[in-house]
Scaffold this motif. Structure first.
Motif, PDB file in Angstrom:
ATOM      1  N   HIS A   4      22.492   2.138   5.832  1.00  0.00           N
ATOM      2  CA  HIS A   4      22.752   1.553   7.157  1.00  0.00           C
ATOM      3  C   HIS A   4      22.771   3.479   8.837  1.00  0.00           C
ATOM      4  O   HIS A   4      23.448   3.510   8.925  1.00  0.00           O
ATOM      5  CB  HIS A   4      24.377   1.362   7.361  1.00  0.00           C
ATOM      6  CG  HIS A   4      25.162   1.657   6.196  1.00  0.00           C
ATOM      7  ND1 HIS A   4      25.133   2.051   4.744  1.00  0.00           N
ATOM      8  CD2 HIS A   4      26.142   2.807   6.848  1.00  0.00           C
ATOM      9  CE1 HIS A   4      26.209   2.396   4.052  1.00  0.00           C
ATOM     10  NE2 HIS A   4      26.821   3.323   5.813  1.00  0.00           N
ATOM     11  N   GLU A   5      22.986   4.126   7.185  1.00  0.00           N
ATOM     12  CA  GLU A   5      23.054   5.574   8.221  1.00  0.00           C
ATOM     13  C   GLU A   5      21.562   6.057   8.278  1.00  0.00           C
ATOM     14  O   GLU A   5      21.036   7.247   7.354  1.00  0.00           O
ATOM     15  CB  GLU A   5      23.755   6.452   7.153  1.00  0.00           C
ATOM     16  CG  GLU A   5      25.518   6.188   6.626  1.00  0.00           C
ATOM     17  CD  GLU A   5      26.056   6.367   5.745  1.00  0.00           C
ATOM     18  OE1 GLU A   5      25.659   8.126   5.928  1.00  0.00           O
ATOM     19  OE2 GLU A   5      26.815   6.227   5.073  1.00  0.00           O
TER      20      GLU A   5
ATOM     21  N   CYS B 177      25.276   6.390   1.433  1.00  0.00           N
ATOM     22  CA  CYS B 177      26.270   6.175   1.606  1.00  0.00           C
ATOM     23  C   CYS B 177      26.847   5.759   0.142  1.00  0.00           C
ATOM     24  O   CYS B 177      26.514   5.211  -0.611  1.00  0.00           O
ATOM     25  CB  CYS B 177      26.590   5.770   2.664  1.00  0.00           C
ATOM     26  SG  CYS B 177      28.052   4.992   3.104  1.00  0.00           S
TER      27      CYS B 177
HETATM   28 ZN   LIG Z   1      28.467   4.568   5.219  1.00  0.00          ZN
END
Ligand SMILES: [Zn+2]
Ligand SMILES: [Zn+2]
Length: 349
Positions: free
Chosen positions: A65-66, A39
């Motif tokens: 975090h994804e 990201c």
């Molecule tokens: Zn993200």
């Protein structure tokens, strides 16, 4: 295990060998990480952009975090998650102690800590997370599509914020991952026409074409006004949703918007942007900001994936094992990739 970590308060990330996480504590689960998207936030933490220097307080930390993962072990008191259950992870860990948390409004928590930002995240084969952050993914949806849940909730929230109605004409500025999700949810909300525009974005506009969108504009060469002109002949847009972070698009976006229209801003703008308020006032326009989705959006988005998995999969343009994460980051930095998926299990054997 290998883990992609921010070690020092400066540019760069390191692929390090670290111990596997300990057994999950009360209210926690151990996840076998399946897919982790790269990201813009990860790029900023890598490049050490000043607005991310707050991460210093958490170093060293595993980023990512994804992600999606399978429940491998559960701590005491965890209910509602079966072993092997595929989940997406809400990265925002709320404190449970502030006024908002105690009032039952965790979306307003003021002391949240992001998984993959302020505590270890998904660029590793194993991670321990709070069970309440795990969102079950419906059967039939696979792990790499499940890893799109977080960015899709951002897009979902932008369309909800714009209050897109059946029959609306919607202009989406920015054909990246978030803009692509916005286009999908605007179409799902019944928009009559969804126009997506970019600037030097041939590869990302191609992804949208494969997702079934045909009203695509590349402003490179023509400029924004000329690029929009054919669409404005049919009238101005009911809703314009910006996902570029480019200040130059805001004034033309307002000019392309109907009287009483809504302009939604989702981009992170590096500096304040001048706006012609008088024109906005005379046309009764609204500007609304949209950022992190509320918790309740997550199960809705997970459910949406069931019927749209193959459309969503087009957003994943590159896949790399964890050992080649740096390559994945370079692809993400380049406008060639829409979403790069890192596959940590390919390194875990
Ligand atoms: Zn993200
Ligand atoms: Zn709180």
């Amino acid at each position: 295990m290998n883990a992609l970590r921010k070690v020092n308060a400066g540019p760069g990330l390191e692929l390090q060998t670290v111990p596997q996480p300990p057994a999950p504590g009360a209210g926690e689960v151990l996840l076998k990480v399946q897919s982790t998207g790269v990201c813009g936030t990860d790029l900023h933490i890598d490049e050490w952009t000043p607005s991310y220097h707050f991460v210093s307080a958490a170093l060293p930390v595993t980023v990512g975090h994804e992600f999606s993962g399978e429940v491998a072990a559960q701590g005491a008191g965890v209910t509602g998650l079966a072993p092997g259950q595929l989940v997406a992870v809400r990265p925002s860990v709320v404190c449970g102690r502030c006024e908002a948390c105690l009032a039952g409004d965790p979306d307003a928590c003021v002391t949240r800590r992001g998984i993959g930002v302020m505590r270890d995240g998904g660029f590793a084969p194993w991670v321990v997370v709070p069970a309440r952050n795990c969102v079950p993914i419906p059967p039939g949806v696979d792990a790499e599509v499940a890893a799109l849940t977080e960015p899709l909730t951002v897009s979902h929230e932008a369309v909800r914020t714009g209050n897109v109605q059946p029959g609306d004409r919607v202009l989406v500025l920015g054909p990246g991952n978030i803009g692509q999700g916005i286009a999908i949810f605007a179409r799902a909300a019944g928009a009559r026409q969804v126009v997506v525009a970019g600037h030097g974005d041939a590869a990302r506009l191609d992804v949208l074409r494969r997702m079934g969108f045909n009203d695509l504009i590349d402003f490179a060469g023509t400029g924004m006004e000329a690029g929009l002109a054919p669409y404005l002949q049919e009238g101005k847009f009911d809703v314009v949703i910006e996902a570029t972070g480019a200040d130059a698009v805001i004034a033309p976006a307002l000019r392309a918007l109907k009287t009483h229209g809504v302009l939604v801003i989702t981009g992170i703008h590096a500096a304040p942007v001048p706006i012609d308020l008088t024109a906005m006032v005379r046309q009764h326009q609204q500007i609304r900001g949209s950022y992190r989705a509320p918790e309740r959006a997550w199960p809705e988005v997970a459910d949406f994936m069931r019927g749209h998995q193959e459309t969503l999969r087009h957003m994943i343009t590159h896949r790399v094992p964890l050992s080649r994460a740096a390559e994945g980051f370079a692809l993400a930095r380049d406008k060639v990739a829409t979403k790069v998926m890192v596959q940590p299990q390919l390194e875990a054997a």
